[in-house]
Scaffold this motif. Sequence first.
Motif, PDB file in Angstrom:
ATOM      1  N   LEU A 175       0.836  -1.202   0.000  1.00 37.93           N
ATOM      2  CA  LEU A 175       0.000   0.000   0.000  1.00 37.93           C
ATOM      3  C   LEU A 175       0.869   1.249   0.000  1.00 37.93           C
ATOM      4  O   LEU A 175       0.527   2.260  -0.620  1.00 37.93           O
ATOM      5  CB  LEU A 175      -0.932   0.002   1.212  1.00 37.93           C
ATOM      6  CG  LEU A 175      -2.069  -1.013   1.199  1.00 37.93           C
ATOM      7  CD1 LEU A 175      -2.852  -0.957   2.503  1.00 37.93           C
ATOM      8  CD2 LEU A 175      -3.007  -0.779   0.015  1.00 37.93           C
ATOM      9  N   GLY A 176       2.004   1.179   0.699  1.00 35.73           N
ATOM     10  CA  GLY A 176       2.930   2.308   0.688  1.00 35.73           C
ATOM     11  C   GLY A 176       3.479   2.566  -0.701  1.00 35.73           C
ATOM     12  O   GLY A 176       3.606   3.726  -1.123  1.00 35.73           O
ATOM     13  N   LEU A 177       3.793   1.504  -1.419  1.00 33.43           N
ATOM     14  CA  LEU A 177       4.262   1.653  -2.805  1.00 33.43           C
ATOM     15  C   LEU A 177       3.177   2.276  -3.680  1.00 33.43           C
ATOM     16  O   LEU A 177       3.448   3.133  -4.523  1.00 33.43           O
ATOM     17  CB  LEU A 177       4.676   0.290  -3.369  1.00 33.43           C
ATOM     18  CG  LEU A 177       6.000  -0.276  -2.875  1.00 33.43           C
ATOM     19  CD1 LEU A 177       6.121  -1.752  -3.240  1.00 33.43           C
ATOM     20  CD2 LEU A 177       7.164   0.497  -3.487  1.00 33.43           C
ATOM     21  N   ALA A 178       1.938   1.834  -3.467  1.00 36.45           N
ATOM     22  CA  ALA A 178       0.833   2.339  -4.286  1.00 36.45           C
ATOM     23  C   ALA A 178       0.624   3.836  -4.086  1.00 36.45           C
ATOM     24  O   ALA A 178       0.221   4.545  -5.016  1.00 36.45           O
ATOM     25  CB  ALA A 178      -0.453   1.579  -3.964  1.00 36.45           C
ATOM     26  N   THR A 179       0.899   4.355  -2.895  1.00 33.76           N
ATOM     27  CA  THR A 179       0.668   5.771  -2.637  1.00 33.76           C
ATOM     28  C   THR A 179       1.648   6.674  -3.391  1.00 33.76           C
ATOM     29  O   THR A 179       1.448   7.881  -3.462  1.00 33.76           O
ATOM     30  CB  THR A 179       0.764   6.099  -1.137  1.00 33.76           C
ATOM     31  OG1 THR A 179       2.083   5.777  -0.656  1.00 33.76           O
ATOM     32  CG2 THR A 179      -0.272   5.328  -0.341  1.00 33.76           C
ATOM     33  N   LEU A 180       2.719   6.091  -3.954  1.00 37.45           N
ATOM     34  CA  LEU A 180       3.621   6.898  -4.772  1.00 37.45           C
ATOM     35  C   LEU A 180       2.922   7.408  -6.023  1.00 37.45           C
ATOM     36  O   LEU A 180       3.269   8.466  -6.556  1.00 37.45           O
ATOM     37  CB  LEU A 180       4.851   6.075  -5.186  1.00 37.45           C
ATOM     38  CG  LEU A 180       5.920   5.835  -4.124  1.00 37.45           C
ATOM     39  CD1 LEU A 180       7.013   4.949  -4.683  1.00 37.45           C
ATOM     40  CD2 LEU A 180       6.497   7.145  -3.628  1.00 37.45           C
ATOM     41  N   LEU A 181       1.951   6.656  -6.505  1.00 37.57           N
ATOM     42  CA  LEU A 181       1.266   7.016  -7.746  1.00 37.57           C
ATOM     43  C   LEU A 181      -0.085   7.667  -7.483  1.00 37.57           C
ATOM     44  O   LEU A 181      -0.437   8.651  -8.115  1.00 37.57           O
ATOM     45  CB  LEU A 181       1.083   5.764  -8.616  1.00 37.57           C
ATOM     46  CG  LEU A 181       2.372   5.079  -9.073  1.00 37.57           C
ATOM     47  CD1 LEU A 181       2.047   3.803  -9.853  1.00 37.57           C
ATOM     48  CD2 LEU A 181       3.199   6.028  -9.937  1.00 37.57           C
ATOM     49  N   THR A 182      -0.845   7.102  -6.566  1.00 39.13           N
ATOM     50  CA  THR A 182      -2.181   7.638  -6.288  1.00 39.13           C
ATOM     51  C   THR A 182      -2.436   7.608  -4.786  1.00 39.13           C
ATOM     52  O   THR A 182      -1.832   6.818  -4.068  1.00 39.13           O
ATOM     53  CB  THR A 182      -3.286   6.811  -6.985  1.00 39.13           C
ATOM     54  OG1 THR A 182      -3.224   5.459  -6.508  1.00 39.13           O
ATOM     55  CG2 THR A 182      -3.118   6.832  -8.500  1.00 39.13           C
ATOM     56  N   ASP A 183      -3.351   8.418  -4.340  1.00 33.83           N
ATOM     57  CA  ASP A 183      -3.744   8.423  -2.932  1.00 33.83           C
ATOM     58  C   ASP A 183      -5.218   8.046  -2.860  1.00 33.83           C
ATOM     59  O   ASP A 183      -6.081   8.879  -2.613  1.00 33.83           O
ATOM     60  CB  ASP A 183      -3.497   9.794  -2.298  1.00 33.83           C
ATOM     61  CG  ASP A 183      -3.801   9.791  -0.797  1.00 33.83           C
ATOM     62  OD1 ASP A 183      -3.950   8.688  -0.239  1.00 33.83           O
ATOM     63  OD2 ASP A 183      -3.883  10.874  -0.205  1.00 33.83           O
ATOM     64  N   ASP A 184      -5.468   6.744  -3.110  1.00 37.84           N
ATOM     65  CA  ASP A 184      -6.839   6.244  -3.090  1.00 37.84           C
ATOM     66  C   ASP A 184      -7.196   5.878  -1.651  1.00 37.84           C
ATOM     67  O   ASP A 184      -7.241   4.705  -1.269  1.00 37.84           O
ATOM     68  CB  ASP A 184      -6.951   5.027  -4.017  1.00 37.84           C
ATOM     69  CG  ASP A 184      -8.393   4.602  -4.225  1.00 37.84           C
ATOM     70  OD1 ASP A 184      -9.280   5.151  -3.541  1.00 37.84           O
ATOM     71  OD2 ASP A 184      -8.638   3.707  -5.057  1.00 37.84           O
TER      72      ASP A 184
END
Length: 221
Positions: A175-184
């Motif tokens: 989830l931390g990696l995903a927040t680099l691209l979007t803040d869903d």
Amino acid sequence: MAAVTAPRPDRNPKPDRNPKQDRSRATRQRLLEAAVACLAERGWAGSTVAVVAERAGVSRGAAQHHFPTREDLFTAAVEYVAEERSQALRTLRTDTREQAVEALVGLFTGPLFRAALHLWVAASDEAQLRDRVTELEARVGRESHRIAVEVLGADESRPGVRETVQGLLDMARGLGLATLLTDDRARRERVVAQWARLVNEALSDEPGVQALSGGSGSDRA
């Protein structure tokens, strides 16, 4: 016999602290905080010494006095990020497993972890950073697992419990990696809520689960 005269108290005692050293430490701290913020916002390529110095409110010369090279600055920033993450882990306090899962995920989706991700990327191409990043990340990883076991009230002597805890940390890192691209945020909250249920079910047969699942922190052993 001559009388012994007690020494007079010093009317102007020297201060315990050295103002110059205090200013130097404060400048160094601002530079490290600025380096971490720049990494989180701009990534490695955009985080030059000049950019960090400007953000810290000091001259480039002052920055280079503390950190002569960019590698010196960001090697120190690696250590600073690792220590700050460790401190955040050590001060983590929760009353229920659901709160524990949310808090652990929060540590992996905040600005410190975001800065750490940029350091990982930088270390993959910068030999001078790679060994230090690898060493410190291993330390933070071990501490993350240990504290996760503690706040979840997990008994790793039971089959599958260690894997459950590690799976939670791996999910949080993803989830931390995903927040680099979007803040869903809404999607993340649903995922975290589901993981909290799964983790609680996986650990629910352990002694003391009632206190961990619904009681206050004072109910803990």
